[in-house]
Motif scaffolding. Sequence first.
Motif, mmCIF file in Angstrom:
data_model
loop_
_atom_site.group_PDB
_atom_site.id
_atom_site.type_symbol
_atom_site.label_atom_id
_atom_site.label_comp_id
_atom_site.label_asym_id
_atom_site.label_seq_id
_atom_site.Cartn_x
_atom_site.Cartn_y
_atom_site.Cartn_z
ATOM 1 N N ASP A 208 46.718 1.327 33.158
ATOM 2 C CA ASP A 208 47.722 0.262 33.142
ATOM 3 C C ASP A 208 49.051 0.751 33.714
ATOM 4 O O ASP A 208 49.306 1.959 33.796
ATOM 5 N N TYR A 209 49.894 -0.203 34.082
ATOM 6 C CA TYR A 209 51.250 0.132 34.511
ATOM 7 C C TYR A 209 52.047 0.613 33.304
ATOM 8 O O TYR A 209 51.905 0.089 32.193
ATOM 9 N N GLN B 73 52.250 -8.353 41.662
ATOM 10 C CA GLN B 73 51.423 -7.604 42.604
ATOM 11 C C GLN B 73 51.834 -6.137 42.648
ATOM 12 O O GLN B 73 53.003 -5.804 42.480
ATOM 13 N N GLY B 74 50.847 -5.273 42.885
ATOM 14 C CA GLY B 74 51.137 -3.864 43.036
ATOM 15 C C GLY B 74 51.606 -3.558 44.449
ATOM 16 O O GLY B 74 50.957 -3.936 45.420
ATOM 17 N N PRO C 112 57.593 -1.268 35.993
ATOM 18 C CA PRO C 112 56.154 -1.014 35.803
ATOM 19 C C PRO C 112 55.639 -0.062 36.883
ATOM 20 O O PRO C 112 55.686 -0.373 38.069
ATOM 21 N N ILE C 113 55.148 1.117 36.465
ATOM 22 C CA ILE C 113 54.797 2.189 37.396
ATOM 23 C C ILE C 113 53.347 2.612 37.199
ATOM 24 O O ILE C 113 52.864 2.712 36.072
ATOM 25 N N LYS C 114 52.668 2.897 38.312
ATOM 26 C CA LYS C 114 51.314 3.442 38.262
ATOM 27 C C LYS C 114 51.132 4.354 39.472
ATOM 28 O O LYS C 114 51.506 3.994 40.580
ATOM 29 N N PHE C 115 50.568 5.552 39.252
ATOM 30 C CA PHE C 115 50.366 6.485 40.353
ATOM 31 C C PHE C 115 48.958 6.349 40.911
ATOM 32 O O PHE C 115 47.970 6.506 40.199
ATOM 33 N N ASN C 116 48.870 6.058 42.198
ATOM 34 C CA ASN C 116 47.604 5.966 42.907
ATOM 35 C C ASN C 116 47.293 7.340 43.497
ATOM 36 O O ASN C 116 47.867 7.728 44.515
#
Length: 238
Positions: free
Chosen positions: A65-66, A100-101, A83-87
């Motif tokens: 999740d973010y 949207q991401g 809201p952060i997420k590492f790809n």
Amino acid sequence: MNRNNNMIKFILCSLFFTLSISELIAQNTPDINSNQSVTIDDLLVRPIKLPALQEVGGSPFMTADYQKGSVTIADNKTALNIPIKFNIYSNAIMIEKDGQGQKLESFEIVSYSLTGNDGSAKQIVFKQGYPEIDNHNDKSVYQVLSMGPNVHLLKYLSQKVEDAPTLGDYSRREIVTTEQLYVYTPGGSIIRIKANKKSVVEALPALSSKIEEVISANHLNLKNESAITDLIVALNKP
């Protein structure tokens, strides 16, 4: 009583996280008093096309999740509650904007806190802007394990899809994550290291005497990420 203990633990973890972020930003910006708050609209983002991995095992993301965190950009401007997420697969920091991401194009520091099963908070920090090495450029994203005036300990995460062994005749493909450690001396070079004493000492010759002192005093063997992180933390102390 248990409820009070949990509340005290939460307050202490929050305070530690806030102080740690302030220290990290202060180490990398010339004038902390000029800090300015900005919003998600001030961040440079662009759409990103995600790879088609529907039939592949594993996830390209560090977290499912973010996570709400902070983004510091140029001129010491910081946006909070992003809201952060590492790809990992794309080596990209993604933020959720308008549902949207999107890829965060440039930043100084990105940070958020994860709470473990034991209730402890772990600070996750990312940074870009390091010198070129191993086909990485100044836009490459590193996870920062420790950062101070003398040394930064960095981890570069990468992924690729590989065939996985199965018991049957069918084939299966999975995402495999690889980790590589680096040390960076501010204003100097970035060097890849292995998890052993010889590699660390060779990468930081100017600090060899202090490394020996820290290893001896703390009985470190430098055979894992945790021990090397403890060493770098000590090397950055006055």
